[in-house]
Scaffold this motif. Structure first.
Motif, mmCIF file in Angstrom:
data_model
loop_
_atom_site.group_PDB
_atom_site.id
_atom_site.type_symbol
_atom_site.label_atom_id
_atom_site.label_comp_id
_atom_site.label_asym_id
_atom_site.label_seq_id
_atom_site.Cartn_x
_atom_site.Cartn_y
_atom_site.Cartn_z
ATOM 1 N N PRO A 4 -13.141 45.463 -37.382
ATOM 2 C CA PRO A 4 -13.444 46.331 -36.244
ATOM 3 C C PRO A 4 -12.196 46.908 -35.586
ATOM 4 O O PRO A 4 -11.222 46.203 -35.337
ATOM 5 N N LEU A 5 -12.257 48.203 -35.326
ATOM 6 C CA LEU A 5 -11.153 48.966 -34.753
ATOM 7 C C LEU A 5 -11.647 49.544 -33.430
ATOM 8 O O LEU A 5 -12.654 50.250 -33.392
ATOM 9 N N THR A 6 -10.953 49.254 -32.350
ATOM 10 C CA THR A 6 -11.335 49.746 -31.019
ATOM 11 C C THR A 6 -10.555 51.012 -30.691
ATOM 12 O O THR A 6 -9.334 51.060 -30.869
ATOM 13 N N LEU A 7 -11.289 52.039 -30.229
ATOM 14 C CA LEU A 7 -10.665 53.322 -29.897
ATOM 15 C C LEU A 7 -10.899 53.627 -28.424
ATOM 16 O O LEU A 7 -12.036 53.647 -27.955
ATOM 17 N N GLU A 8 -9.807 53.870 -27.709
ATOM 18 C CA GLU A 8 -9.864 54.202 -26.285
ATOM 19 C C GLU A 8 -9.438 55.651 -26.095
ATOM 20 O O GLU A 8 -8.321 56.023 -26.441
#
Length: 287
Positions: free
Chosen positions: A85-89
């Motif tokens: 999982p890759l979190t993008l802000e």
């Protein structure tokens, strides 16, 4: 944990999930978009750089709803993401009536993996000067043979696209000019949009391969796309675009490459510039 990504599911690969608690966006990069060679395990590589640029576009669109098409995306790849999982802000840096400036930061395991700056802008009435024209004498993709390369040099992500070389720059031909021309589209044949074009701009071998007799693995460090028009479904309804890639300089372990894309009608879709770090021989992946 991972399921095989069907070639018709690129949109699923860039679909972002929303954290119900914090509202952050996340994606799970699929192994089929690995830049490792087909003969190697996909986990030995990382997600394709154009795919990550597409995620940045989607994150800014979903989080900020800019109300205008994307005009520019510029990505710095700080560290290779894993297939986790890759979190993008996404944040709005400044917004005016017709233009929005945004930033996307991607995190994984507490580490920043890449950052992207994006500009969204509305069309307006203005004079026009369009000197970049599609190369003359290039056949339509239906009349060209698919690209056929051995698995030893082909990355996993190429399974998602159809490649039709258009008469210049076949790899490892020891040619005189570091230029390749090739038609590309995703295998699902759906209309081209900005995210799909972002992937395709980074979905082919480096153009300096045209002047070598063997592959030289390379990793993308910086990547910038400028889109010449809003990529509505009528611009490339069957997904095909003609690309020309040209190496501007390759020396001292670095390569500067430009890319240009046109639709069937010869309309300019966008331009790209990529800075590659050319790796030591024997590396297992190239973005």
């Amino acid at each position: 944990m991972y399921e095989a990504l069907d070639t018709a599911e690129f949109d699923a690969a860039i679909r972002l999930r929303t954290d119900q608690l914090g509202g952050s966006l996340s994606a799970l990069p699929p192994l089929r978009l690995s830049n490792a060679r087909m003969e190697a395990s996909p986990g030995r590589g990382g997600p394709n750089g154009g795919y990550l640029a597409a995620l940045a576009i989607r994150a800014a669109e979903q989080a900020l709803t800019p109300g205008a098409p994307v005009r520019t995306v510029s990505v710095q790849y700080l560290a290779k993401p894993d297939f986790a999982p890759l979190t993008l802000e996404a944040s709005r840096l400044r917004g005016a009536r017709t233009t929005t400036f945004a930033q996307v930061v991607a995190h994984q395991a507490g580490d920043t993996r890449f950052t992207a700056g994006l500009t969204f802008g509305q069309d307006a009435t203005s004079p026009a000067h369009r000197p970049l024209s599609r190369p003359a004498g290039v056949a339509q993709p239906e009349g060209l043979a698919p690209l056929d390369l051995p698995p030893a040099i082909v990355p996993h992500f190429t399974q998602l696209a159809d490649y039709r070389p258009a008469g210049a720059g076949f790899p490892f031909a020891n040619g005189e000019e570091a230029v390749i021309r090739i038609w590309m589209r995703l295998n699902d044949g759906l209309p081209l949009d900005a995210a799909r074009l972002a992937f395709l701009f980074d979905a082919v071998f480096p153009s300096f391969y045209a002047v070598t007799d063997r592959p030289w693995p390379a990793a993308t460090v910086d990547l910038r796309y400028d889109f010449a028009r809003a990529l509505t479904p009528d611009v490339a309804p069957d997904g095909w675009a003609l690309f020309e890639f040209r190496t501007r300089d390759w020396a001292n372990g670095w390569a500067v490459e430009d890319g240009t894309a046109w639709n069937r009608a010869g309309e300019l879709l966008g331009v790209a510039r990529q800075l590659r770090k050319v790796l030591a021989r024997g590396a297992s992946a190239a973005v």
